[in-house]
Motif scaffolding. Structure first.
Motif, PDB file in Angstrom:
ATOM      1  N   UNK A  16       0.860  -1.177   0.000  1.00  0.00           N
ATOM      2  CA  UNK A  16       0.000   0.000   0.000  1.00  0.00           C
ATOM      3  C   UNK A  16       0.897   1.228   0.000  1.00  0.00           C
ATOM      4  N   UNK A  17       0.642   2.112  -0.948  1.00  0.00           N
ATOM      5  CA  UNK A  17       1.386   3.366  -1.038  1.00  0.00           C
ATOM      6  C   UNK A  17       0.413   4.534  -0.933  1.00  0.00           C
ATOM      7  N   UNK A  18       0.912   5.657  -0.503  1.00  0.00           N
ATOM      8  CA  UNK A  18       0.082   6.859  -0.453  1.00  0.00           C
ATOM      9  C   UNK A  18      -0.331   7.229  -1.870  1.00  0.00           C
ATOM     10  N   UNK A  19      -1.481   7.857  -1.982  1.00  0.00           N
ATOM     11  CA  UNK A  19      -1.989   8.246  -3.288  1.00  0.00           C
ATOM     12  C   UNK A  19      -2.613   9.631  -3.197  1.00  0.00           C
ATOM     13  N   UNK A  20      -2.820  10.237  -4.359  1.00  0.00           N
ATOM     14  CA  UNK A  20      -3.518  11.528  -4.398  1.00  0.00           C
ATOM     15  C   UNK A  20      -4.889  11.363  -3.762  1.00  0.00           C
ATOM     16  N   UNK A  21      -5.365  12.375  -3.105  1.00  0.00           N
ATOM     17  CA  UNK A  21      -6.651  12.295  -2.407  1.00  0.00           C
ATOM     18  C   UNK A  21      -7.813  12.686  -3.319  1.00  0.00           C
ATOM     19  N   UNK A  22      -7.821  12.169  -4.563  1.00  0.00           N
ATOM     20  CA  UNK A  22      -8.947  12.413  -5.461  1.00  0.00           C
ATOM     21  C   UNK A  22     -10.206  11.822  -4.850  1.00  0.00           C
ATOM     22  N   UNK A  23     -11.343  12.418  -5.174  1.00  0.00           N
ATOM     23  CA  UNK A  23     -12.618  11.868  -4.739  1.00  0.00           C
ATOM     24  C   UNK A  23     -13.181  10.978  -5.838  1.00  0.00           C
ATOM     25  N   UNK A  24     -13.669   9.822  -5.439  1.00  0.00           N
ATOM     26  CA  UNK A  24     -14.249   8.860  -6.365  1.00  0.00           C
ATOM     27  C   UNK A  24     -15.697   8.634  -5.954  1.00  0.00           C
ATOM     28  N   UNK A  25     -16.597   8.686  -6.918  1.00  0.00           N
ATOM     29  CA  UNK A  25     -18.002   8.393  -6.629  1.00  0.00           C
ATOM     30  C   UNK A  25     -18.333   7.008  -7.183  1.00  0.00           C
ATOM     31  N   UNK A  65     -18.792   2.797 -11.982  1.00  0.00           N
ATOM     32  CA  UNK A  65     -19.919   1.986 -12.442  1.00  0.00           C
ATOM     33  C   UNK A  65     -20.523   1.103 -11.377  1.00  0.00           C
ATOM     34  N   UNK A  66     -20.541   1.580 -10.137  1.00  0.00           N
ATOM     35  CA  UNK A  66     -21.076   0.793  -9.023  1.00  0.00           C
ATOM     36  C   UNK A  66     -22.370   1.420  -8.509  1.00  0.00           C
ATOM     37  N   UNK A  67     -23.156   0.612  -7.835  1.00  0.00           N
ATOM     38  CA  UNK A  67     -24.400   1.109  -7.237  1.00  0.00           C
ATOM     39  C   UNK A  67     -24.105   2.005  -6.044  1.00  0.00           C
ATOM     40  N   UNK A  68     -23.049   1.718  -5.314  1.00  0.00           N
ATOM     41  CA  UNK A  68     -22.705   2.514  -4.145  1.00  0.00           C
ATOM     42  C   UNK A  68     -21.355   2.128  -3.591  1.00  0.00           C
ATOM     43  N   UNK A  69     -20.842   2.983  -2.733  1.00  0.00           N
ATOM     44  CA  UNK A  69     -19.574   2.718  -2.060  1.00  0.00           C
ATOM     45  C   UNK A  69     -19.865   2.230  -0.647  1.00  0.00           C
ATOM     46  N   UNK A 110     -12.781  -0.825  -1.268  1.00  0.00           N
ATOM     47  CA  UNK A 110     -11.610  -1.338  -1.975  1.00  0.00           C
ATOM     48  C   UNK A 110     -12.006  -1.468  -3.440  1.00  0.00           C
ATOM     49  N   UNK A 111     -11.453  -0.620  -4.299  1.00  0.00           N
ATOM     50  CA  UNK A 111     -11.776  -0.647  -5.724  1.00  0.00           C
ATOM     51  C   UNK A 111     -10.628  -1.333  -6.456  1.00  0.00           C
ATOM     52  N   UNK A 112     -10.908  -2.505  -7.001  1.00  0.00           N
ATOM     53  CA  UNK A 112      -9.904  -3.288  -7.722  1.00  0.00           C
ATOM     54  C   UNK A 112     -10.131  -3.128  -9.216  1.00  0.00           C
ATOM     55  N   UNK A 113      -9.069  -2.751  -9.931  1.00  0.00           N
ATOM     56  CA  UNK A 113      -9.110  -2.681 -11.388  1.00  0.00           C
ATOM     57  C   UNK A 113      -8.486  -3.953 -11.933  1.00  0.00           C
ATOM     58  N   UNK A 151     -17.369  -1.976   4.915  1.00  0.00           N
ATOM     59  CA  UNK A 151     -16.319  -1.989   3.889  1.00  0.00           C
ATOM     60  C   UNK A 151     -16.808  -2.817   2.710  1.00  0.00           C
ATOM     61  N   UNK A 152     -16.695  -2.256   1.525  1.00  0.00           N
ATOM     62  CA  UNK A 152     -17.122  -2.934   0.300  1.00  0.00           C
ATOM     63  C   UNK A 152     -15.922  -3.170  -0.608  1.00  0.00           C
ATOM     64  N   UNK A 153     -16.000  -4.221  -1.409  1.00  0.00           N
ATOM     65  CA  UNK A 153     -15.012  -4.514  -2.440  1.00  0.00           C
ATOM     66  C   UNK A 153     -15.700  -4.400  -3.790  1.00  0.00           C
ATOM     67  N   UNK A 154     -15.162  -3.577  -4.677  1.00  0.00           N
ATOM     68  CA  UNK A 154     -15.685  -3.421  -6.031  1.00  0.00           C
ATOM     69  C   UNK A 154     -14.621  -3.865  -7.013  1.00  0.00           C
ATOM     70  N   UNK A 155     -15.002  -4.683  -7.975  1.00  0.00           N
ATOM     71  CA  UNK A 155     -14.078  -5.147  -9.002  1.00  0.00           C
ATOM     72  C   UNK A 155     -14.493  -4.506 -10.321  1.00  0.00           C
ATOM     73  N   UNK A 156     -13.625  -3.669 -10.875  1.00  0.00           N
ATOM     74  CA  UNK A 156     -13.903  -2.950 -12.112  1.00  0.00           C
ATOM     75  C   UNK A 156     -13.097  -3.585 -13.235  1.00  0.00           C
ATOM     76  N   UNK A 157     -13.786  -4.051 -14.264  1.00  0.00           N
ATOM     77  CA  UNK A 157     -13.146  -4.700 -15.407  1.00  0.00           C
ATOM     78  C   UNK A 157     -12.736  -3.644 -16.427  1.00  0.00           C
ATOM     79  N   UNK A 158     -11.438  -3.430 -16.587  1.00  0.00           N
ATOM     80  CA  UNK A 158     -10.943  -2.411 -17.501  1.00  0.00           C
ATOM     81  C   UNK A 158     -11.103  -2.799 -18.970  1.00  0.00           C
ATOM     82  N   UNK A 159     -11.383  -4.065 -19.253  1.00  0.00           N
ATOM     83  CA  UNK A 159     -11.647  -4.424 -20.649  1.00  0.00           C
ATOM     84  C   UNK A 159     -13.000  -3.875 -21.073  1.00  0.00           C
TER      85      UNK A 159
END
Length: 140
Positions: A31-40, A45-49, A55-58, A83-91
């Motif tokens: 785990x590394x620090x990251x920019x504090x961008x806001x993600x909705x 493409x999720x119903x909710x966070x 945890x958003x997995x690409x 805590x939710x896990x979302x898996x986003x398919x980049x294809x």
């Protein structure tokens, strides 16, 4: 080129490749620090966070490490309320790779309750690192 010089060059290249591999291995999955961008939720493409963290997995269809990472992240998410896990398919959503700077899969973003990116994992996630990062997010 003389034989001793050629041998020295080959040994130098092997040492350099070994050092680069060790550095890469040490950084992958941490785990590394990251920019504090806001993600909705609609951004990925999720119903909710998650109410406390997400945890958003690409992933991609041909990623060998993605199924194992998904199991790790889903297991850690089940251990903690909110805590939710979302898996986003980049294809399916390739534009997200550019937006979130995804250079390899799996890549995981750790979001707090507001959706701010609090951490980033490039490569297969390590369960203990994910747990400790989540604990920091959940206690702040």
């Amino acid at each position: 080129m003389s034989a001793p010089l050629a041998l020295l060059v080959v040994l130098g290249l092997v040492a350099l490749a070994t050092a680069a591999g060790l550095v890469w291995r040490a950084r992958t999955g941490r785990v590394r620090a990251a920019r504090a961008d806001l993600v909705t939720a609609s951004d990925v493409g999720a119903a909710g966070l998650g109410s406390r963290a997400t945890l958003v997995q690409f992933s991609t269809a041909f990623c060998a490490q993605c199924p194992g990472t998904a199991r790790v992240l889903a297991g850690v998410a089940r251990e903690r309320d909110g805590v939710e896990h979302l898996d986003v398919d980049l294809t399916v959503r390739p534009e997200l790779a550019r937006r979130f700077g995804v250079l390899q899969t799996p890549t995981t973003l750790l979001l707090d309750a507001r959706g701010a990116v609090r951490g980033r994992i490039a490569g297969a996630a390590r369960p203990d690192d994910v747990r400790s990062a989540l604990d920091r997010i959940l206690t702040e």
